[in-house]
Write a protein that holds these residues in place. Structure first.
Motif, PDB file in Angstrom:
ATOM      1  N   PRO A 410       0.831  -1.205   0.000  1.00  0.00           N
ATOM      2  CA  PRO A 410       0.000   0.000   0.000  1.00  0.00           C
ATOM      3  C   PRO A 410       0.868   1.259   0.000  1.00  0.00           C
ATOM      4  O   PRO A 410       2.056   1.223   0.356  1.00  0.00           O
ATOM      5  N   PRO A 411       0.300   2.381  -0.370  1.00  0.00           N
ATOM      6  CA  PRO A 411       1.039   3.646  -0.279  1.00  0.00           C
ATOM      7  C   PRO A 411       1.375   3.973   1.177  1.00  0.00           C
ATOM      8  O   PRO A 411       0.727   3.485   2.110  1.00  0.00           O
ATOM      9  N   LEU A 412       2.394   4.775   1.353  1.00  0.00           N
ATOM     10  CA  LEU A 412       2.699   5.351   2.666  1.00  0.00           C
ATOM     11  C   LEU A 412       1.718   6.491   2.911  1.00  0.00           C
ATOM     12  O   LEU A 412       1.643   7.435   2.119  1.00  0.00           O
ATOM     13  N   SER A 413       0.952   6.395   3.980  1.00  0.00           N
ATOM     14  CA  SER A 413      -0.034   7.432   4.312  1.00  0.00           C
ATOM     15  C   SER A 413       0.431   8.187   5.550  1.00  0.00           C
ATOM     16  O   SER A 413       0.735   7.573   6.581  1.00  0.00           O
ATOM     17  N   THR A 414       0.514   9.499   5.439  1.00  0.00           N
ATOM     18  CA  THR A 414       0.973  10.325   6.553  1.00  0.00           C
ATOM     19  C   THR A 414       0.046  11.513   6.744  1.00  0.00           C
ATOM     20  O   THR A 414      -0.701  11.899   5.841  1.00  0.00           O
ATOM     21  N   ARG A 415       0.114  12.083   7.916  1.00  0.00           N
ATOM     22  CA  ARG A 415      -0.604  13.326   8.219  1.00  0.00           C
ATOM     23  C   ARG A 415       0.433  14.357   8.651  1.00  0.00           C
ATOM     24  O   ARG A 415       1.136  14.173   9.640  1.00  0.00           O
ATOM     25  N   GLU A 416       0.553  15.412   7.880  1.00  0.00           N
ATOM     26  CA  GLU A 416       1.484  16.494   8.185  1.00  0.00           C
ATOM     27  C   GLU A 416       0.754  17.578   8.971  1.00  0.00           C
ATOM     28  O   GLU A 416      -0.361  17.973   8.605  1.00  0.00           O
ATOM     29  N   VAL A 417       1.390  18.046  10.049  1.00  0.00           N
ATOM     30  CA  VAL A 417       0.781  19.040  10.928  1.00  0.00           C
ATOM     31  C   VAL A 417       1.699  20.250  11.028  1.00  0.00           C
ATOM     32  O   VAL A 417       2.898  20.108  11.270  1.00  0.00           O
ATOM     33  N   LYS A 418       1.144  21.442  10.809  1.00  0.00           N
ATOM     34  CA  LYS A 418       1.867  22.696  10.999  1.00  0.00           C
ATOM     35  C   LYS A 418       1.103  23.515  12.038  1.00  0.00           C
ATOM     36  O   LYS A 418      -0.087  23.768  11.872  1.00  0.00           O
TER      37      LYS A 418
END
Length: 649
Positions: A410-418
């Motif tokens: 599967p794709p790498l799934s990430t959540r970026e937070v600023k």
């Protein structure tokens, strides 16, 4: 009899196996029904040396330059005479000939120059094979084309070969001779590709040498929020002394603010989150593999190429390695499970990765429209026993297999937070990343990711627990390594300022080809122009002096882009080669006018590169003991080393 002439033995075998009636063989050929399949071994012919046009050219003299052949000649390469004789004999028995060179510019040249050199006057068909899989070869055999359709491709490749000869022979002789006058009794090789590559290193070394570090200062604050702790960084605004990247150049403002932050309260003024899905890296081209193998295993570009050749020829574990493509034929997808099960064998690492693969998935890696002369490097499916490979061979094989296996993850799934905090009237920022689904990532790294930010809510309060100021310095660029220099050659457009030329270089293959980049680096090392310092590649005093003595344009990549524009027009639009070569001759005359002994003397005196290592000193010593005026300059390519297909060093 139908004679099929393939570019290389592996292609000949694949063609013969796709024909009916088996493949009983004879020396230099394979029999298949009413067809005979033979092969070239790379280039069987090479450009004739200067003295083949005029015996007086055996001596190197400035007053004979530029050397301009009236009628171009090819001569057999020494190690190719036997195979050339086989093809000559088969042509005498043939009714028709099939050209089965690779479906690219150099492949068109490689076989066609042999057919023409041996005087064949009969019909020639064109077989285009981009995949050695038997069904694909059979399909290609069923749709032969007229070779005349590819005449523009041949003319473009022929023009490139002649242009490289003119450029390399004339400039190498000129700079060698003025080098002698300046006190350097050795060959100074100049080439359209090798010299700009050397120029990249010389300029990078100069940047490092001339770099003046500048101090800057950062202020951090450790914050307590509702559900945890995090570190945020001050963003100084207008009114402070900042550099062009917004870095603070004075310590006092950071100290003053830091002194009043302890216990200060603020709030989360702005919160941005973005979910991202990243597909697995594509299967490898040779250059991409060389970059990764250098970074992960410390292997030189040449070592990777040599290992791949052994995996391909001796062990038959991978497909053709000298590929510039990162895509696979669509029909390979259906057999990928079987192929990868064979490739993974009993190796614990590969079997672990295989266990996590979902063969129902289909990534963008399988795309016939992206496959050219060759497809990406991949395992063949032959049962692999990695215990029979050297450690380095096993490392490289795992990399190749891993990148194909990753297409079934599967794709790498990430959540970026600023997060942006308002504290004491100032702005502080923090960033974090949360892995939602690791996907293919564990196949590529076992390192722990940076911890994500705690759960945050816009508007929530925060309190400063501790703050501090750090003194930092700007840093010079890193010296080139095998990995970064190969990557620079692949992406040479980044080093060009002119937008039009940059576009051309983005559309072309960069500097060199998959087959020649490793050889170019080794050539520069052997000739004493580059030296290794640990993993770094540095210009030597001789390399630094050569670039300083040449016109600036010779040591930069722009000429490659301009050549590619003209060659593409010949190959795709049917332009005549003569204007391109005529323009090159005029360019050469101008460049030769800059061959100046005094400039060379100053360059040698002012050179600041590293000392030549023992390997380079040995090669250079041999060159110094030979008078440049006694060298023939023709038994080898311009600069000394024989070149394989596609080289323009």
């Amino acid at each position: 009899m139908r004679l099929i002439i393939a570019e290389k033995p592996s292609l000949a075998r694949a063609i013969a196996e796709a024909l009916p009636a088996g493949v009983p063989g004879q020396d230099g050929a394979l029999m298949a029904g009413d067809s005979v399949v033979t092969w070239c071994l790379g280039h069987l012919l090479e450009q004739a040396p200067p003295d083949a046009y005029d015996p007086s050219h055996k001596a190197w003299r400035l007053d004979t330059l530029p050397i301009l052949p009236d009628r171009w000649k090819l001569v057999p390469r020494a190690k190719a005479r036997a195979q050339l004789a086989v093809i000559r004999g088969l042509l005498k028995r043939a009714d028709t000939v099939v050209h089965a060179g690779d479906p690219d510019r150099e492949g068109q040249l490689l076989v066609q120059e042999v057919i023409e050199h041996l005087g064949w006057q009969g019909p020639v068909a064109r077989l285009l094979v981009s995949d050695l899989n038997a069904p694909a070869v059979k399909r290609a055999l069923s749709r032969l084309e007229d070779n005349a359709r590819y005449a523009p491709l041949y003319r473009a490749a022929q023009a490139r070969a002649r242009a490289d000869w003119l450029y390399g022979i004339n400039l190498t002789r000129a700079w060698t001779l003025v080098g002698r006058q300046a006190g350097h009794d050795g060959v100074l090789s100049v080439g359209r590709v090798q010299t700009p590559v050397l120029g990249l290193v010389v300029r990078r070394d100069a940047e490092i040498r001339d770099f003046e570090p500048r101090p800057f200062f950062v202020l951090w604050a450790d914050l307590v929020v509702a559900r945890g702790r995090l570190r945020a960084w001050w963003v100084p605004g207008e009114g402070h002394s900042l550099d062009d990247q917004g870095r603070l150049l004075e310590r006092a403002p950071a100290e003053a603010l830091g002194g009043r932050l302890a216990g200060a309260e603020g709030r989360l003024a702005r919160l941005e989150t973005r979910d991202r899905r990243q597909a697995a890296p594509l299967p490898y081209s040779l250059s991409a593999l060389q970059v990764d193998a250098a970074r992960r295993h410390g292997l030189s570009a040449k070592a990777v190429l040599d290992i791949c050749q052994r995996l391909y020829e001796r062990h038959q574990l991978i497909t053709y390695p000298r590929s510039d493509c990162r895509y696979l034929p669509e029909e390979h997808w259906a057999g990928a499970r079987r192929t990868l099960e064979g490739a993974c064998g009993e190796d614990a690492t590969l079997r672990g990765w295989l266990a996590g693969a979902d063969f129902a998935k289909r990534s963008k890696a399988w795309n016939d429209k992206k496959v050219g002369a060759h497809h990406a490097l991949a395992p063949t499916g032959k049962r692999a026993d990695l215990s029979r490979l050297s450690r380095q061979e096993a490392d490289v094989f795992r990399l190749i297999t891993r990148n194909v296996l990753a297409q079934f993850y599967p794709p790498l799934s990430t959540r970026e937070v600023k997060a942006e905090f308002a504290i004491a009237g100032e702005v502080f920022r923090a960033r974090g990343q949360e892995v939602l689904e690791a996907g293919w990532k564990p196949l590529f790294t076992t390192r722990d990711e940076a911890p994500p930010l705690p759960p945050l809510t816009e508007g929530e309060p925060c309190r400063v627990e501790e703050a501090g100021v750090e003194d930092r310095e700007t840093r010079p660029p890193e010296p080139f390594t095998d990995a970064s220099l190969i990557k620079a050659m692949m992406n040479i457009a980044r080093y060009v300022e002119d937008p039009a030329i940059r576009r051309t270089l983005r559309d072309s293959d960069g500097l060199g080809t998959e087959a020649t980049r490793a050889g170019i680096l080794e050539t520069l090392l052997e000739r004493g122009y580059l030296a290794r310092e640990g993993k770094a590649l540095r210009a030597t005093r001789l390399g630094d002096a050569l670039i300083a003595s040449l016109p600036e344009a010779v040591g930069r990549p722009e000429r490659t882009a301009l050549w590619e524009q003209r060659l593409s027009a010949i190959a795709e639009d049917g332009d005549a080669p003569a204007p391109f070569l005529d323009a090159l001759v005029e360019d050469l005359r101008g460049l030769l006018g800059h061959a100046d002994a005094e400039r060379m003397r100053r360059a040698l005196a002012g050179a600041r590169g590293v000392e030549v290592p023992s390997r380079g000193r040995k090669a250079g010593g041999k060159a110094r003991r030979q008078s440049a005026g006694r060298r023939t300059g023709g038994k080898t390519s311009p600069g000394g080393a024989r070149r394989k297909r596609g080289s323009s060093s």
